[in-house]
Design a protein around this motif. Structure first.
Motif, PDB file in Angstrom:
ATOM      1  N   ASP A  84      -1.002   0.015 -13.292  1.00 21.50           N
ATOM      2  CA  ASP A  84       0.247  -0.750 -13.293  1.00 21.50           C
ATOM      3  C   ASP A  84       1.173  -0.307 -12.159  1.00 21.50           C
ATOM      4  OD1 ASP A  84      -0.641  -2.071 -15.563  1.00 21.50           O
ATOM      5  OD2 ASP A  84       0.331  -0.666 -16.924  1.00 21.50           O
ATOM      6  N   GLN A  85       1.244   1.005 -11.933  1.00 23.18           N
ATOM      7  CA  GLN A  85       2.187   1.494 -10.929  1.00 23.18           C
ATOM      8  C   GLN A  85       1.774   1.092  -9.518  1.00 23.18           C
ATOM      9  OE1 GLN A  85       3.923   5.254 -11.594  1.00 23.18           O
ATOM     10  NE2 GLN A  85       4.509   5.610  -9.471  1.00 23.18           N
ATOM     11  N   GLU A  86       0.473   0.969  -9.253  1.00 17.70           N
ATOM     12  CA  GLU A  86       0.052   0.603  -7.899  1.00 17.70           C
ATOM     13  C   GLU A  86       0.543  -0.784  -7.507  1.00 17.70           C
ATOM     14  OE1 GLU A  86      -4.179   0.885  -7.962  1.00 17.70           O
ATOM     15  OE2 GLU A  86      -4.470  -1.047  -8.949  1.00 17.70           O
ATOM     16  N   ARG A  87       0.985  -1.579  -8.493  1.00 16.83           N
ATOM     17  CA  ARG A  87       1.525  -2.922  -8.211  1.00 16.83           C
ATOM     18  C   ARG A  87       3.048  -2.954  -8.310  1.00 16.83           C
ATOM     19  NH1 ARG A  87      -1.576  -6.239 -12.591  1.00 16.83           N
ATOM     20  NH2 ARG A  87      -1.440  -4.237 -13.670  1.00 16.83           N
ATOM     21  N   GLY A  88       3.666  -1.785  -8.352  1.00 14.53           N
ATOM     22  CA  GLY A  88       5.092  -1.716  -8.621  1.00 14.53           C
ATOM     23  C   GLY A  88       6.002  -1.856  -7.415  1.00 14.53           C
ATOM     24  N   LEU A  89       5.449  -1.801  -6.207  1.00 15.87           N
ATOM     25  CA  LEU A  89       6.263  -1.951  -4.993  1.00 15.87           C
ATOM     26  C   LEU A  89       6.057  -3.355  -4.443  1.00 15.87           C
ATOM     27  CD1 LEU A  89       5.608   1.457  -3.169  1.00 15.87           C
ATOM     28  CD2 LEU A  89       7.450   0.871  -4.761  1.00 15.87           C
ATOM     29  N   ASP A  90       7.115  -4.135  -4.383  1.00 19.23           N
ATOM     30  CA  ASP A  90       7.027  -5.545  -3.991  1.00 19.23           C
ATOM     31  C   ASP A  90       6.411  -5.708  -2.600  1.00 19.23           C
ATOM     32  OD1 ASP A  90       8.176  -6.248  -6.371  1.00 19.23           O
ATOM     33  OD2 ASP A  90      10.214  -6.446  -5.556  1.00 19.23           O
ATOM     34  N   LYS A  94      -2.430  14.454  -9.756  1.00 17.62           N
ATOM     35  CA  LYS A  94      -2.988  14.375  -8.410  1.00 17.62           C
ATOM     36  C   LYS A  94      -3.550  12.979  -8.210  1.00 17.62           C
ATOM     37  CE  LYS A  94      -4.315  19.225  -7.822  1.00 17.62           C
ATOM     38  NZ  LYS A  94      -5.436  20.158  -7.523  1.00 17.62           N
ATOM     39  N   MET A  95      -3.291  12.392  -7.042  1.00 15.50           N
ATOM     40  CA  MET A  95      -3.673  11.004  -6.816  1.00 15.50           C
ATOM     41  C   MET A  95      -4.299  10.828  -5.443  1.00 15.50           C
ATOM     42  SD  MET A  95      -2.636   9.560  -9.651  1.00 15.50           S
ATOM     43  CE  MET A  95      -2.856   7.830  -9.228  1.00 15.50           C
ATOM     44  N   GLU A  96      -5.158   9.822  -5.360  1.00 15.35           N
ATOM     45  CA  GLU A  96      -5.635   9.282  -4.098  1.00 15.35           C
ATOM     46  C   GLU A  96      -5.018   7.902  -3.958  1.00 15.35           C
ATOM     47  OE1 GLU A  96      -9.843   8.132  -1.825  1.00 15.35           O
ATOM     48  OE2 GLU A  96      -9.841   8.651  -3.956  1.00 15.35           O
ATOM     49  N   ASN A  97      -4.550   7.565  -2.765  1.00 16.28           N
ATOM     50  CA  ASN A  97      -3.830   6.309  -2.592  1.00 16.28           C
ATOM     51  C   ASN A  97      -4.145   5.689  -1.240  1.00 16.28           C
ATOM     52  OD1 ASN A  97      -2.035   4.185  -2.659  1.00 16.28           O
ATOM     53  ND2 ASN A  97      -0.202   5.418  -2.432  1.00 16.28           N
ATOM     54  N   PHE A  98      -4.687   4.454  -1.283  1.00 13.86           N
ATOM     55  CA  PHE A  98      -4.775   3.607  -0.097  1.00 13.86           C
ATOM     56  C   PHE A  98      -3.589   2.644  -0.139  1.00 13.86           C
ATOM     57  CE2 PHE A  98      -9.159   4.760  -0.914  1.00 13.86           C
ATOM     58  CZ  PHE A  98      -9.707   4.931   0.338  1.00 13.86           C
ATOM     59  N   TYR A  99      -2.918   2.425   0.981  1.00 16.84           N
ATOM     60  CA  TYR A  99      -1.793   1.494   0.931  1.00 16.84           C
ATOM     61  C   TYR A  99      -1.515   0.855   2.286  1.00 16.84           C
ATOM     62  CZ  TYR A  99       0.930   5.458   2.787  1.00 16.84           C
ATOM     63  OH  TYR A  99       1.402   6.496   3.547  1.00 16.84           O
TER      64      TYR A  99
END
Length: 307
Positions: A21-27, A63-68
């Protein structure tokens, strides 16, 4: 997930209990998160918003991995406020207070330690000079003229109802002025991108292997590299073992599938076997240790409501 709106201060806040859910939280952002450490996920996004400019503060406990990617037509000025993070293509870890300009035509890939905390400003790419909008490598805190602290003070004072409306109305212009000063020094520190190295090869291989073969041994065979070398590289670049990284990737994809599926026509056992987990007891125990809930709880959770 719980949403709280404060109309007078232009602040939007959301609490998250799933990284999906949070990965979709930034417009407008395109993000893909993977949880890499065990435990129930807790995240938070606070947004101070104007017409075309948004100031975000985002925190995660694991701890997270994040592509953005930042929104098209935008740039982002972001700072790490919490523990260090590692960025693919950068030789050194990025510590607290380090800033970076992100541009829309690039994909970024980071590994964060637990309790990560970011402050980020997104604005149209036309708001800054072309030289600044090209982006830069990480800039140390001493070169940022206290910009991260100023951004943090602004959003926190708005959240607490302390910032007066005239200040909030003027804030976008003030932020752009401060960024222009900061980026003048940022361009002096711009470095060439690091060549594609072993960690990049490891991550590319992870994306090609089927999940049931996502192991150190298979990576070693595919890359024709010694397992000890692969493990040492991952530990140096991400701060965690390669085995834990692979486990987090696999479990994150199971969580994503369960979170996005309809419980009326989905069986947890089918999803677990699809991702290479054939022993139900061990899978269920590992899943609960990783996310703080049973896989069936994830599947049955109500869909988030967005404002």
């Amino acid at each position: 997930m719980h949403t709280c709106l404060q109309a007078k201060t232009l602040v939007r806040e959301v609490q998250y209990d799933s990284f999906v859910d949070q990965e979709r939280g930034l417009d407008g952002w395109k993000q893909l998160y993977r949880q890499l450490s065990p435990g129930a996920f807790e995240g938070h996004i606070a947004a101070l918003e104007w017409d075309e400019i948004s100031l975000y503060r985002e925190t995660v406990n694991q701890k997270m991995e994040n592509f953005y990617r930042v929104p098209e037509g935008s740039i982002c000025v972001g700072f790490s406020l919490g523990k260090r993070l590692s960025m693919a293509g950068q030789a050194n870890a990025i510590g607290a207070g380090t800033g970076m300009i992100h541009v829309a035509d690039e994909e970024y890939h980071i590994f964060t330690d637990s309790h990560a905390d970011y402050i980020m400003l997104t604005l149209p790419d036309t708001a800054l000079s072309e030289e600044i909008a090209r982006g830069s490598n990480p800039i140390p805190p001493q070169a940022s003229h206290g910009l991260a602290d100023w951004m943090l003070t602004l959003i926190e004072s708005a959240r607490q109802g302390l910032a007066q409306q005239p200040v909030l109305d003027l804030a976008p212009d003030l932020l752009i002025d401060r960024i222009s000063l900061w980026a003048r020094d940022a361009t002096r520190h711009r470095l060439r991108k690091s060549p594609r190295g072993l960690m990049s090869d490891i991550l590319a291989a992870c994306d090609t292997l089927p999940f049931e073969k996502l192991s150190v041994s298979h990576l070693s065979k595919l890359l024709d590299r010694d397992r000890m070398l692969l493990r040492a590289c991952c530990l140096e670049r991400t701060g965690m073992s390669l085995d834990d990284l692979l486990k987090g990737r696999r479990m994150s994809e199971v969580h994503r599938r369960l979170r996005m599926s309809d419980p009326r026509d989905t069986k947890v056992s089918d999803v677990s076997m699809e991702f290479g987990y054939y022993h139900w007891g061990r899978f269920s125990q590992a899943y609960r240790a990783m996310f703080g809930e049973r896989p069936s709880d994830t599947l049955r959770r109500d869909a988030p409501k967005y404002c």
